[in-house]
Design a protein around this motif. Structure first.
Motif, mmCIF file in Angstrom:
data_model
loop_
_atom_site.group_PDB
_atom_site.id
_atom_site.type_symbol
_atom_site.label_atom_id
_atom_site.label_comp_id
_atom_site.label_asym_id
_atom_site.label_seq_id
_atom_site.Cartn_x
_atom_site.Cartn_y
_atom_site.Cartn_z
ATOM 1 N N ASN A 259 4.668 88.882 -59.638
ATOM 2 C CA ASN A 259 4.246 87.509 -59.819
ATOM 3 C C ASN A 259 4.120 86.862 -58.449
ATOM 4 O O ASN A 259 5.074 86.871 -57.661
ATOM 5 C CB ASN A 259 5.266 86.764 -60.685
ATOM 6 C CG ASN A 259 4.921 85.311 -60.866
ATOM 7 O OD1 ASN A 259 5.215 84.489 -60.000
ATOM 8 N ND2 ASN A 259 4.302 84.987 -61.989
ATOM 9 N N MET A 260 2.954 86.304 -58.148
ATOM 10 C CA MET A 260 2.711 85.764 -56.813
ATOM 11 C C MET A 260 3.611 84.581 -56.488
ATOM 12 O O MET A 260 4.033 84.409 -55.335
ATOM 13 C CB MET A 260 1.241 85.345 -56.675
ATOM 14 C CG MET A 260 0.254 86.490 -56.631
ATOM 15 S SD MET A 260 0.484 87.617 -55.230
ATOM 16 C CE MET A 260 1.083 89.078 -56.090
ATOM 17 N N ILE A 261 3.936 83.780 -57.486
ATOM 18 C CA ILE A 261 4.803 82.625 -57.232
ATOM 19 C C ILE A 261 6.201 83.096 -56.867
ATOM 20 O O ILE A 261 6.821 82.594 -55.924
ATOM 21 C CB ILE A 261 4.836 81.695 -58.462
ATOM 22 C CG1 ILE A 261 3.435 81.175 -58.777
ATOM 23 C CG2 ILE A 261 5.794 80.533 -58.236
ATOM 24 C CD1 ILE A 261 3.348 80.381 -60.063
ATOM 25 N N SER A 262 6.709 84.103 -57.601
ATOM 26 C CA SER A 262 8.041 84.632 -57.289
ATOM 27 C C SER A 262 8.063 85.321 -55.935
ATOM 28 O O SER A 262 9.039 85.224 -55.178
ATOM 29 C CB SER A 262 8.471 85.617 -58.380
ATOM 30 O OG SER A 262 8.535 84.994 -59.641
ATOM 31 N N ALA A 263 6.985 86.040 -55.624
ATOM 32 C CA ALA A 263 6.946 86.815 -54.379
ATOM 33 C C ALA A 263 6.782 85.933 -53.147
ATOM 34 O O ALA A 263 7.374 86.202 -52.095
ATOM 35 C CB ALA A 263 5.813 87.829 -54.442
ATOM 36 N N LEU A 264 5.974 84.863 -53.267
ATOM 37 C CA LEU A 264 5.617 84.074 -52.092
ATOM 38 C C LEU A 264 6.161 82.651 -52.117
ATOM 39 O O LEU A 264 6.353 82.045 -51.056
ATOM 40 C CB LEU A 264 4.086 84.020 -51.953
ATOM 41 C CG LEU A 264 3.365 85.355 -51.827
ATOM 42 C CD1 LEU A 264 1.857 85.135 -51.792
ATOM 43 C CD2 LEU A 264 3.815 86.108 -50.584
ATOM 44 N N GLY A 265 6.365 82.121 -53.294
ATOM 45 C CA GLY A 265 6.775 80.729 -53.417
ATOM 46 C C GLY A 265 5.578 79.807 -53.522
ATOM 47 O O GLY A 265 4.491 80.111 -53.013
ATOM 48 N N LYS A 266 5.752 78.686 -54.177
ATOM 49 C CA LYS A 266 4.660 77.721 -54.297
ATOM 50 C C LYS A 266 4.336 77.128 -52.931
ATOM 51 O O LYS A 266 5.181 77.053 -52.043
ATOM 52 C CB LYS A 266 5.042 76.604 -55.272
ATOM 53 C CG LYS A 266 5.122 77.050 -56.720
ATOM 54 C CD LYS A 266 5.327 75.854 -57.647
ATOM 55 C CE LYS A 266 5.314 76.275 -59.105
ATOM 56 N NZ LYS A 266 5.456 75.113 -60.019
ATOM 57 N N ASP A 267 3.079 76.715 -52.772
ATOM 58 C CA ASP A 267 2.619 76.021 -51.562
ATOM 59 C C ASP A 267 2.949 76.809 -50.291
ATOM 60 O O ASP A 267 3.504 76.269 -49.328
ATOM 61 C CB ASP A 267 3.245 74.619 -51.478
ATOM 62 C CG ASP A 267 2.954 73.756 -52.681
ATOM 63 O OD1 ASP A 267 2.005 74.067 -53.422
ATOM 64 O OD2 ASP A 267 3.673 72.766 -52.877
ATOM 65 N N VAL B 101 0.224 79.110 -55.298
ATOM 66 C CA VAL B 101 0.747 79.493 -53.977
ATOM 67 C C VAL B 101 -0.050 78.854 -52.842
ATOM 68 O O VAL B 101 0.393 78.876 -51.681
ATOM 69 C CB VAL B 101 0.789 81.026 -53.797
ATOM 70 C CG1 VAL B 101 1.666 81.665 -54.857
ATOM 71 C CG2 VAL B 101 -0.603 81.640 -53.803
ATOM 72 N N LEU B 102 -1.199 78.256 -53.147
ATOM 73 C CA LEU B 102 -1.939 77.517 -52.121
ATOM 74 C C LEU B 102 -1.226 76.215 -51.769
ATOM 75 O O LEU B 102 -0.738 75.504 -52.644
ATOM 76 C CB LEU B 102 -3.350 77.193 -52.611
ATOM 77 C CG LEU B 102 -4.412 78.274 -52.457
ATOM 78 C CD1 LEU B 102 -5.682 77.868 -53.206
ATOM 79 C CD2 LEU B 102 -4.732 78.530 -50.986
ATOM 80 N N LYS B 103 -1.209 75.922 -50.481
ATOM 81 C CA LYS B 103 -0.669 74.646 -50.034
ATOM 82 C C LYS B 103 -1.615 73.510 -50.430
ATOM 83 O O LYS B 103 -2.801 73.736 -50.664
ATOM 84 C CB LYS B 103 -0.499 74.658 -48.513
ATOM 85 C CG LYS B 103 0.546 75.620 -47.994
ATOM 86 C CD LYS B 103 0.637 75.552 -46.479
ATOM 87 C CE LYS B 103 1.709 76.501 -45.947
ATOM 88 N NZ LYS B 103 1.811 76.452 -44.462
#
Length: 351
Positions: free
Chosen positions: A233-241, A261-263
């Motif tokens: 999951n990209m949100i879990s892997a990278l974090g929001k924003d 995940v985009l700022k």
């Protein structure tokens, strides 16, 4: 002006939409004759791309019922014709309006065409789609789309660049990728994805590549600072924003996470949908985060000349996974569809 040319040539013709049996290798095809503003090119190598397969199977049709709109230009294709968006070769003849001094030039063909048959196009064509392409011994194109290249790389290596790398460079150009940006690249092990990793790194960006674990080391060697398993999951892997730019070639069900995940003020560029073209968009995410979306197909005018400079300056390197003779196009496309390779599969066009 021209050198001595044969009357017929070898090449692969597509006889209709369908499976690989629609591709026929023939040795009796007429050698094309360049118009006044065109050049004739002896093709030495031609890359295999998703667009070749998508065109063959009619994937570009939005109707689903028939293939009358199954082309880049949204109209029915005229069969039979010769595919092949990537081509490296040398100019062997020129039209009456073209400097004869260009004969002998080694060239790469810009695949996104703004001119054909001596006329500017209202809606762009793609080389090997709306007109004959590079899966043959000879091809013709408007002289403006045949770019001279000065490089020590082989024809096979050079043929890995035009379609994938110009697509990637166009995405980075439209998304205004600059030094210091963090750029997330989906489908990073494919031709366009691996090109985007290299080209973003060349711009001074910090690159995160989404790929399979088996291909992680290859992407790190190309310039990615980090890889993420495509099953994560990209949100879990990278974090929001967390990233300024998303370069997307995948789309599909997990697409909404790419926007998360985009700022705020982030830029999203897309040129593919290998996981599926239909996505769920919460419009509030788009406007509350002030995101910018870029659909990327027609090349900006500076893109291909800039790509030529990158190649000549050795800022990027070719990534050829497999090379096969043109007559083995079905085997090449089978390898391509297995998706076990990183980079490009290239067909060599022999005498």
């Amino acid at each position: 002006m021209s050198v001595s040319l044969p009357a017929v040539m070898a090449g692969v013709v597509l006889t209709g939409h369908g499976d690989m049996d629609k591709q026929q290798y023939r040795t009796d095809l007429p050698v094309p004759v360049p118009g006044p503003d065109e050049v004739l090119i002896r093709v030495r190598a031609a890359g295999v791309n998703n667009t070749d397969i998508n065109t063959r199977i009619g994937w570009y049709s939005k109707s689903g019922a028939d293939a009358d709109d199954a082309s880049w230009a949204g109209k029915a294709l005229e069969f039979p014709f010769i595919q092949g968006a990537d081509a490296c070769g040398e100019i062997v003849a020129v039209g009456s309006n073209i400097d004869a001094g260009r004969v002998g030039e080694r060239v790469l063909i810009e695949p996104c065409l703004r001119e054909a048959d001596g006329q500017p196009l209202e809606r762009f064509w793609y080389f090997g789609s709306e007109c004959n392409g590079g899966f043959a011994q000879y091809t013709k194109v408007a002289a403006r789309h045949a770019h001279a290249i000065h490089s020590q790389l082989t024809d096979t290596e050079l043929a890995s660049f035009p379609c994938s790398y110009s697509t990637a460079e166009n995405m980075l150009t439209k998304a205004r990728v600059a030094a210091g940006d963090t750029v997330l690249v989906t489908g990073a092990s494919g031709g366009v994805g691996s090109a985007a990793v290299q080209l973003a790194k060349a711009r001074g960006a910090n690159v995160i590549a989404v790929t399979s674990p088996a291909k992680s080391d290859e992407l790190l060697a190309l310039g990615a600072s980090r890889t993420v398993d495509r099953s994560e999951n990209m949100i879990s892997a990278l974090g929001k924003d967390s990233v300024e730019v998303v370069i997307d070639l995948v789309a599909g069900d997990s697409w909404p996470d790419l926007l998360e995940v985009l700022k705020p003020g982030g830029r999203y560029a897309v040129a593919g949908a290998i996981a599926g073209p239909h996505v769920q968009l919460d419009v509030r995410t788009l406007y509350l985060k002030d995101l910018s979306f870029f659909g990327c197909t027609m090349l900006e005018p500076e893109v291909f000349p800039n790509l030529i400079k990158r190649i000549e300056n050795n800022d990027i390197r070719p990534l050829v996974a497999h090379s096969l003779p043109l007559a083995q196009i079905n085997e090449a496309q089978s390898l391509f569809l297995e998706k076990k390779h990183t980079g490009k599969i290239v067909l060599t066009v022999e005498d």
